[in-house]
Design an enzyme around this catalytic site. Structure first.
Site, PDB file in Angstrom:
ATOM      1  N   LYS A 113       0.836  -1.207   0.000  1.00 35.59           N
ATOM      2  CA  LYS A 113       0.000   0.000   0.000  1.00 35.59           C
ATOM      3  C   LYS A 113       0.869   1.255   0.000  1.00 35.59           C
ATOM      4  O   LYS A 113       0.450   2.304  -0.499  1.00 35.59           O
ATOM      5  CB  LYS A 113      -0.969  -0.019   1.178  1.00 35.59           C
ATOM      6  N   THR A 169      -3.429   5.616   3.954  1.00 39.22           N
ATOM      7  CA  THR A 169      -2.098   6.026   3.490  1.00 39.22           C
ATOM      8  C   THR A 169      -2.180   6.867   2.222  1.00 39.22           C
ATOM      9  O   THR A 169      -1.343   7.739   1.997  1.00 39.22           O
ATOM     10  CB  THR A 169      -1.205   4.789   3.268  1.00 39.22           C
TER      11      THR A 169
END
Length: 336
Positions: free
Chosen positions: A189, A246
């Site tokens: 990610k 994120t």
């Protein structure tokens, strides 16, 4: 209550030490840097990496690794991913058989393509190993904002020990047997978040961000399945949950670095301005290596690598993603 040491005094290690201390555990923080420990002793606060979060006076602070490791029921390994192997190797002589080490960093080793829990198992074979991961910025955990993570381990007993040690009414912890899926979601990610930041730096909007998040989790899921992880993990907190936070958060160093690159800065200039380790840059080449090893198409991660390491213009990379061959969104779905 448990005796716990946090190995690594960065923002995440410091935030987790605060959680553990509030839970009543006997906590020690270790750092290799004498000046960092001296600052924490004097200020009871990490003034550069986690300002405003005061450490309990009861938290011990040391640069002596043997002292930090011996006699502890739980060792929280919280150094940046690039230092995981070296730190684990240094810990090994002091770790007793069956001692539990929980990795809380996120990354994949470029040279070996190993996830961090496997590195720890290799370097400290006598230890039990677990992971703790999820959508959890240190800045918010330190401020005691509600946060949820997942503890993964090879045995239910180890995962539940981590769960019980960390969990409170502000920090909720689930358990999972899928350590590989947790680690892949947490590492990959960061690479997608670099792409999301680059799009922000170019001035693109929410539509672009949503596309990168959605197609990004598809890439991560394809690889995870090919490697033997569970798609339920990738669609949960440590996959899509961590990816969303994120890619979108102002606290995200990966998004910030990508945004600076999108604005025209070099990778070196961006990382210098962020002033913290940008894990996605270290994981990007490894992600591409895994893509090639398992023959899984990962076009977003491929373009991030071309921008970072081959000087490809960011705008050209985005255009190439948009102009790829026409495809179905899900190749497994069939027409009636």
């Amino acid at each position: 209550m448990a005796k716990v040491s946090v190995i690594g005094a960065g923002s995440w290690g410091t935030a987790l030490a605060s959680v553990l201390a509030r839970n009543g555990h006997e906590v020690t923080i270790w750092s290799i840097m004498e000046e960092e420990i001296a600052m924490l002793k004097e200020k009871r606060e990490h003034v550069t990496k986690l300002p405003g979060v005061k450490l309990s006076e009861e938290i011990g602070l040391t640069t002596n690794l043997e002292e930090a490791v011996e006699g502890r029921e739980l060792l929280v390994l919280a150094v940046p991913s690039v230092f995981t192997r070296g730190t684990a190797k240094n810990m090994q002589p002091f770790v007793k058989a069956g001692q539990l080490v929980v990795n809380v960093a996120k990354g994949i080793e470029e040279k070996t393509l190993m996830v961090l829990s496997d590195i720890i198992k290799e370097e400290i074979p006598q230890a039990r190993v677990a992971v703790l991961s999820g959508p959890s910025h240190a800045e918010e955990v330190g401020r005691r904002l509600p946060t949820t993570c997942v503890a993964g381990a090879d045995t239910r007993e180890a995962a539940e020990f981590v769960q019980n040690t960390f969990m409170n009414d502000e920090f909720r912890v689930y358990t999972s047997p899928d350590m590989l899926g947790i680690e892949l979601g947490g590492a990959l990610k960061n690479v997608i978040a670099l792409a999301a930041g680059m799009a922000d730096g170019l001035g693109y909007g929410d539509n672009t961000k949503a596309a990168l998040i959605t197609r990004g989790i598809t890439e991560i899921g394809r690889l995870a399945l090919a490697m033997g992880a569970k798609y339920e993990t990738i669609s949960g907190l440590t996959g899509i949950g961590d990816l969303i936070v994120t890619c979108a958060s102002r606290h995200s160093r990966n998004r910030k670095a990508g945004m600076l690159i999108g604005q025209g800065k070099t990778m070196e200039e961006a990382t210098s301005e962020v002033k913290m380790v940008v894990e996605g840059i270290y994981s990007a080449k490894a992600a591409m290596g895994l893509s090639e090893k398992y023959q899984v198409a990962m076009p977003i991660i491929e373009q991030v690598n071309l921008v970072l390491f081959h000087n490809k213009p960011v705008k050209e990379a985005v255009q190439e993603l948009m102009l790829r061959d026409r495809k179905a969104e899900n190749e497994q779905m069939e027409w009636a």
